[in-house]
Design a protein around this motif. Structure first.
Motif, PDB file in Angstrom:
ATOM      1  N   LEU A 122       0.822  -1.209   0.000  1.00 47.82           N
ATOM      2  CA  LEU A 122       0.000   0.000   0.000  1.00 47.82           C
ATOM      3  C   LEU A 122       0.859   1.263   0.000  1.00 47.82           C
ATOM      4  CD1 LEU A 122      -2.816  -1.043   2.503  1.00 47.82           C
ATOM      5  CD2 LEU A 122      -2.967  -0.894   0.016  1.00 47.82           C
ATOM      6  N   VAL A 123       1.896   1.292   0.849  1.00 51.48           N
ATOM      7  CA  VAL A 123       2.750   2.469   0.932  1.00 51.48           C
ATOM      8  C   VAL A 123       3.509   2.686  -0.367  1.00 51.48           C
ATOM      9  CG1 VAL A 123       4.760   3.466   2.092  1.00 51.48           C
ATOM     10  CG2 VAL A 123       2.980   2.345   3.437  1.00 51.48           C
ATOM     11  N   SER A 124       4.084   1.620  -0.914  1.00 53.13           N
ATOM     12  CA  SER A 124       4.851   1.741  -2.156  1.00 53.13           C
ATOM     13  C   SER A 124       3.968   2.191  -3.309  1.00 53.13           C
ATOM     14  CB  SER A 124       5.522   0.401  -2.492  1.00 53.13           C
ATOM     15  OG  SER A 124       6.381   0.006  -1.461  1.00 53.13           O
ATOM     16  N   HIS A 125       2.760   1.634  -3.391  1.00 50.30           N
ATOM     17  CA  HIS A 125       1.857   2.007  -4.466  1.00 50.30           C
ATOM     18  C   HIS A 125       1.406   3.458  -4.324  1.00 50.30           C
ATOM     19  CE1 HIS A 125      -0.999   1.392  -7.695  1.00 50.30           C
ATOM     20  NE2 HIS A 125      -1.961   1.886  -6.938  1.00 50.30           N
ATOM     21  N   HIS A 126       1.140   3.897  -3.106  1.00 50.29           N
ATOM     22  CA  HIS A 126       0.682   5.264  -2.870  1.00 50.29           C
ATOM     23  C   HIS A 126       1.760   6.280  -3.230  1.00 50.29           C
ATOM     24  CE1 HIS A 126      -1.538   8.582  -1.089  1.00 50.29           C
ATOM     25  NE2 HIS A 126      -0.474   8.877  -0.339  1.00 50.29           N
ATOM     26  N   LEU A 127       3.035   5.904  -3.059  1.00 46.27           N
ATOM     27  CA  LEU A 127       4.141   6.819  -3.329  1.00 46.27           C
ATOM     28  C   LEU A 127       4.758   6.573  -4.698  1.00 46.27           C
ATOM     29  CD1 LEU A 127       5.808   6.785   0.187  1.00 46.27           C
ATOM     30  CD2 LEU A 127       4.377   8.567  -0.796  1.00 46.27           C
ATOM     31  N   ALA A 128       3.981   6.011  -5.603  1.00 44.43           N
ATOM     32  CA  ALA A 128       4.332   5.880  -7.030  1.00 44.43           C
ATOM     33  C   ALA A 128       5.565   5.008  -7.268  1.00 44.43           C
ATOM     34  CB  ALA A 128       4.537   7.258  -7.663  1.00 44.43           C
ATOM     35  N   GLY A 129       5.842   4.070  -6.388  1.00 47.13           N
ATOM     36  CA  GLY A 129       6.901   3.103  -6.634  1.00 47.13           C
ATOM     37  C   GLY A 129       8.299   3.666  -6.658  1.00 47.13           C
ATOM     38  N   ASP A 130       8.575   4.733  -5.919  1.00 49.83           N
ATOM     39  CA  ASP A 130       9.921   5.288  -5.838  1.00 49.83           C
ATOM     40  C   ASP A 130      10.829   4.271  -5.150  1.00 49.83           C
ATOM     41  OD1 ASP A 130      12.259   6.698  -5.244  1.00 49.83           O
ATOM     42  OD2 ASP A 130      11.181   8.600  -5.057  1.00 49.83           O
ATOM     43  N   TRP A 131      11.950   3.910  -5.779  1.00 51.18           N
ATOM     44  CA  TRP A 131      12.817   2.870  -5.222  1.00 51.18           C
ATOM     45  C   TRP A 131      13.441   3.312  -3.912  1.00 51.18           C
ATOM     46  CZ3 TRP A 131      18.079   3.799  -4.646  1.00 51.18           C
ATOM     47  CH2 TRP A 131      18.603   4.885  -5.360  1.00 51.18           C
ATOM     48  N   ARG A 132      13.628   4.619  -3.708  1.00 48.91           N
ATOM     49  CA  ARG A 132      14.168   5.092  -2.435  1.00 48.91           C
ATOM     50  C   ARG A 132      13.167   4.891  -1.299  1.00 48.91           C
ATOM     51  NH1 ARG A 132      16.288   8.606  -6.386  1.00 48.91           N
ATOM     52  NH2 ARG A 132      14.230   9.580  -6.527  1.00 48.91           N
ATOM     53  N   VAL A 133      11.888   5.123  -1.611  1.00 49.84           N
ATOM     54  CA  VAL A 133      10.850   4.867  -0.620  1.00 49.84           C
ATOM     55  C   VAL A 133      10.752   3.373  -0.341  1.00 49.84           C
ATOM     56  CG1 VAL A 133       8.374   5.048  -0.144  1.00 49.84           C
ATOM     57  CG2 VAL A 133       9.575   6.932  -1.267  1.00 49.84           C
ATOM     58  N   LEU A 134      10.930   2.567  -1.379  1.00 47.09           N
ATOM     59  CA  LEU A 134      10.891   1.113  -1.208  1.00 47.09           C
ATOM     60  C   LEU A 134      11.990   0.652  -0.260  1.00 47.09           C
ATOM     61  CD1 LEU A 134       9.476  -1.472  -2.130  1.00 47.09           C
ATOM     62  CD2 LEU A 134      11.095  -1.600  -4.021  1.00 47.09           C
TER      63      LEU A 134
ATOM     64  N   GLN B 139       8.300   1.003 -10.311  1.00 48.76           N
ATOM     65  CA  GLN B 139       7.340   1.173 -11.402  1.00 48.76           C
ATOM     66  C   GLN B 139       7.956   1.981 -12.530  1.00 48.76           C
ATOM     67  OE1 GLN B 139       3.611   2.726  -9.912  1.00 48.76           O
ATOM     68  NE2 GLN B 139       3.461   1.187  -8.290  1.00 48.76           N
ATOM     69  N   THR B 140       7.378   1.844 -13.713  1.00 49.37           N
ATOM     70  CA  THR B 140       7.857   2.550 -14.896  1.00 49.37           C
ATOM     71  C   THR B 140       7.848   4.053 -14.649  1.00 49.37           C
ATOM     72  OG1 THR B 140       5.597   2.498 -15.741  1.00 49.37           O
ATOM     73  CG2 THR B 140       7.093   0.773 -16.499  1.00 49.37           C
ATOM     74  N   PRO B 141       8.787   4.781 -15.283  1.00 51.31           N
ATOM     75  CA  PRO B 141       9.764   4.339 -16.297  1.00 51.31           C
ATOM     76  C   PRO B 141      10.997   3.625 -15.750  1.00 51.31           C
ATOM     77  CG  PRO B 141      10.048   6.658 -15.866  1.00 51.31           C
ATOM     78  CD  PRO B 141       8.869   6.238 -15.043  1.00 51.31           C
ATOM     79  N   ASP B 142      11.104   3.488 -14.432  1.00 48.91           N
ATOM     80  CA  ASP B 142      12.231   2.751 -13.873  1.00 48.91           C
ATOM     81  C   ASP B 142      12.026   1.258 -14.111  1.00 48.91           C
ATOM     82  OD1 ASP B 142      14.603   2.294 -12.644  1.00 48.91           O
ATOM     83  OD2 ASP B 142      14.035   3.096 -10.683  1.00 48.91           O
ATOM     84  N   VAL B 143      13.097   0.496 -13.974  1.00 47.31           N
ATOM     85  CA  VAL B 143      13.056  -0.938 -14.266  1.00 47.31           C
ATOM     86  C   VAL B 143      13.798  -1.697 -13.184  1.00 47.31           C
ATOM     87  CG1 VAL B 143      13.758  -2.738 -15.882  1.00 47.31           C
ATOM     88  CG2 VAL B 143      12.937  -0.565 -16.759  1.00 47.31           C
ATOM     89  N   SER B 144      13.226  -2.795 -12.741  1.00 45.54           N
ATOM     90  CA  SER B 144      13.922  -3.749 -11.870  1.00 45.54           C
ATOM     91  C   SER B 144      13.650  -5.141 -12.416  1.00 45.54           C
ATOM     92  CB  SER B 144      13.442  -3.622 -10.420  1.00 45.54           C
ATOM     93  OG  SER B 144      12.143  -4.167 -10.281  1.00 45.54           O
ATOM     94  N   LEU B 145      14.277  -6.139 -11.827  1.00 46.88           N
ATOM     95  CA  LEU B 145      14.032  -7.511 -12.277  1.00 46.88           C
ATOM     96  C   LEU B 145      12.575  -7.894 -12.069  1.00 46.88           C
ATOM     97  CD1 LEU B 145      17.264  -9.300 -10.976  1.00 46.88           C
ATOM     98  CD2 LEU B 145      16.769  -8.448 -13.280  1.00 46.88           C
ATOM     99  N   GLY B 146      11.964  -7.386 -11.009  1.00 45.17           N
ATOM    100  CA  GLY B 146      10.556  -7.682 -10.752  1.00 45.17           C
ATOM    101  C   GLY B 146       9.630  -7.121 -11.814  1.00 45.17           C
ATOM    102  N   THR B 147       9.869  -5.882 -12.245  1.00 46.99           N
ATOM    103  CA  THR B 147       9.029  -5.291 -13.290  1.00 46.99           C
ATOM    104  C   THR B 147       9.214  -6.021 -14.617  1.00 46.99           C
ATOM    105  OG1 THR B 147      10.735  -3.640 -13.849  1.00 46.99           O
ATOM    106  CG2 THR B 147       9.115  -3.028 -12.174  1.00 46.99           C
ATOM    107  N   MET B 148      10.446  -6.479 -14.894  1.00 44.49           N
ATOM    108  CA  MET B 148      10.678  -7.238 -16.117  1.00 44.49           C
ATOM    109  C   MET B 148       9.938  -8.570 -16.084  1.00 44.49           C
ATOM    110  SD  MET B 148      14.717  -6.569 -16.951  1.00 44.49           S
ATOM    111  CE  MET B 148      14.573  -7.393 -18.540  1.00 44.49           C
ATOM    112  N   LEU B 149       9.929  -9.229 -14.923  1.00 44.24           N
ATOM    113  CA  LEU B 149       9.184 -10.481 -14.800  1.00 44.24           C
ATOM    114  C   LEU B 149       7.691 -10.241 -14.987  1.00 44.24           C
ATOM    115  CD1 LEU B 149      10.997 -12.115 -11.744  1.00 44.24           C
ATOM    116  CD2 LEU B 149      11.082 -12.869 -14.129  1.00 44.24           C
ATOM    117  N   ALA B 150       7.193  -9.133 -14.449  1.00 38.12           N
ATOM    118  CA  ALA B 150       5.770  -8.820 -14.603  1.00 38.12           C
ATOM    119  C   ALA B 150       5.429  -8.567 -16.061  1.00 38.12           C
ATOM    120  CB  ALA B 150       5.413  -7.606 -13.744  1.00 38.12           C
ATOM    121  N   ASP B 151       6.298  -7.835 -16.773  1.00 40.30           N
ATOM    122  CA  ASP B 151       6.039  -7.541 -18.187  1.00 40.30           C
ATOM    123  C   ASP B 151       6.091  -8.798 -19.050  1.00 40.30           C
ATOM    124  OD1 ASP B 151       5.764  -4.876 -17.564  1.00 40.30           O
ATOM    125  OD2 ASP B 151       7.838  -4.355 -18.089  1.00 40.30           O
TER     126      ASP B 151
END
Length: 310
Positions: free
Chosen positions: A155-167, A248-260
C-alpha cells in the motif's frame, strides 16, 4: 516479506576476554581459510562477481538505453543489435536487464545493510539496558512481527508511485525485527562478559560499551545475516514489483521485467526468461556465499572444515 535470520555460535569461548587486534586478525585468517576450502562458496563468490560486473559494465556493450524505444523492432527475438531481443514497446531487453539487475542490487544491499545496523543497535541496546527498556523493545518487536507487513509495504509503495528510495525505507522499517530478536538473545550473554563489566567499572558510557564491546563481538552473526538478508530482500522486491507495488515505470527492476514478460511466456519467452535467470543466479550466488560464511564461522561445521558438502 521474506526474512532470513541465522543464529551462529558465540564468537568467544567461555572465560575469554575481548580479543585484541592480533587475535581478531588471526581469527580472520582462520575464517578466510575455512571459507576458501568451501568450493560451493567460492563458486558463489565468482558468480556474484560476474553479476556485479554485468550490472556495472554491461551497459558499455550496447548503445541502447533501457529507456530507448526502437519502433522498427517490436517484440523482436534475441539477435542482431538487440542481444536479448526487445519487448512489446520496443525497449532493448539487454539494456533493461543490466539496469534492472543494478537497481535490484542497490535496493537489496541498501536494505540489508540498514536492516542489520538497525537490528544490531536495537537488539544489543535492549539486551544491555535490560529492565523496562528490554521489555518495551521486545513488546514492539513482537507487535511488528504480527503486523501484515507485506500488505502495508504494498500500500505504501503504491501510494508513493513506486519510488525505489521509498521502497528501501519501507523494506527497512518492516525488516529488522526478526534479526533484532536474535541479536538480543545472543547479546544477553555478552553483557555479562568480563570486558563489559570492566568497561562499566571504568565508567565507560553505555552506548560506547554497546558499540565498541558488544556489537563487534557479534561480527560473524551480523555478516552472515547481512549476506542472507540480500537474498530475502531481492525476493521481496521482486515480488512487490511483480505485483505492481514496487519499482514502477519508467524505472526498471528484475521484478518489473518479470511482470512484463509473464503474459508472453509462450509467444516471447525471452521477456521472462532473462530476468528470471538473473534472479535465480543472484539468489543462488548470495545463498552459497551466505552458507559458506556460516560454515566458516561455525567451528562445529564439517563443511567449513573439509571444504565442501559431500
Amino acid at each position: 516479506m521474506a526474512t532470513t535470520v541465522t543464529s551462529l555460535p558465540e564468537p568467544l569461548g567461555p572465560g575469554t576476554t575481548n580479543p585484541g587486534p592480533a587475535g581478531r586478525a588471526g581469527g580472520g585468517r582462520l575464517y578466510l581459510r575455512r571459507f576458501a576450502r568451501n568450493r560451493s562458496a567460492l563458486f558463489g563468490v565468482a558468480l556474484l562477481v560476474l553479476l556485479v560486473l554485468f550490472s556495472v559494465c554491461g551497459g558499455y556493450l550496447t548503445h541502447f538505453s533501457y529507456t530507448d524505444v526502437d519502433f522498427t523492432a517490436l517484440t523482436q527475438p534475441p539477435g542482431g543489435t538487440h542481444f536479448f531481443g526487445t519487448n512489446q514497446g520496443g525497449n532493448d531487453v539487454y539494456a533493461e536487464a543490466v539496469h534492472g539487475l543494478q537497481r535490484s542490487l542497490v535496493i537489496a544491499v541498501s536494505v540489508s545493510v540498514l536492516t542489520i545496523v538497525l537490528a544490531a543497535v536495537i537488539g544489543a541496546g535492549a539486551a544491555y539496558f535490560g529492565g523496562h527498556v528490554e521489555r518495551l523493545t521486545l513488546t514492539v518487536i513482537h507487535f511488528l512481527l504480527v503486523v501484515p507487513s507485506f500488505l502495508i509495504l504494498a500500500l505504501v509503495s503504491h501510494h508513493l508511485a513506486g519510488d525505489w528510495r521509498v521502497l528501501i525505507l519501507v523494506l527497512t522499517v518492516f525488516g529488522w525485527m526478526s534479526t533484532a530478536r536474535v541479536i538480543w538473545s545472543v547479546s544477553t550473554s555478552l553483557r555479562e562478559r568480563d570486558y563489559v563489566l570492566a568497561a562499566e567499572f571504568m565508567g565507560v558510557r553505555p552506548w560506547r560499551i554497546i558499540l565498541r564491546h558488544i556489537i563487534p563481538n557479534l561480527g560473524s552473526l551480523l555478516i552472515v545475516n547481512l549476506t542472507l538478508g540480500v537474498v530475502a530482500t531481492v525476493l521481496s522486491e521482486t515480488a512487490l514489483s511483480f505485483l505492481g507495488f514496487g519499482v514502477q515505470t519508467p524505472d526498471v527492476s528484475l521484478g518489473t521485467m518479470l511482470a512484463d514478460g509473464s503474459g508472453t511466456i509462450t509467444t516471447a519467452p525471452w521477456l521472462f526468461g532473462y530476468p528470471a535467470a538473473l534472479v535465480v543466479l543472484l539468489t543462488l550466488s548470495m545463498t552459497l556465499v551466505g552458507d559458506g560464511l556460516r560454515d566458516a564461522f561455525d567451528p562445529n561445521s564439517t563443511t567449513g572444515a573439509r571444504g565442501g558438502r559431500r
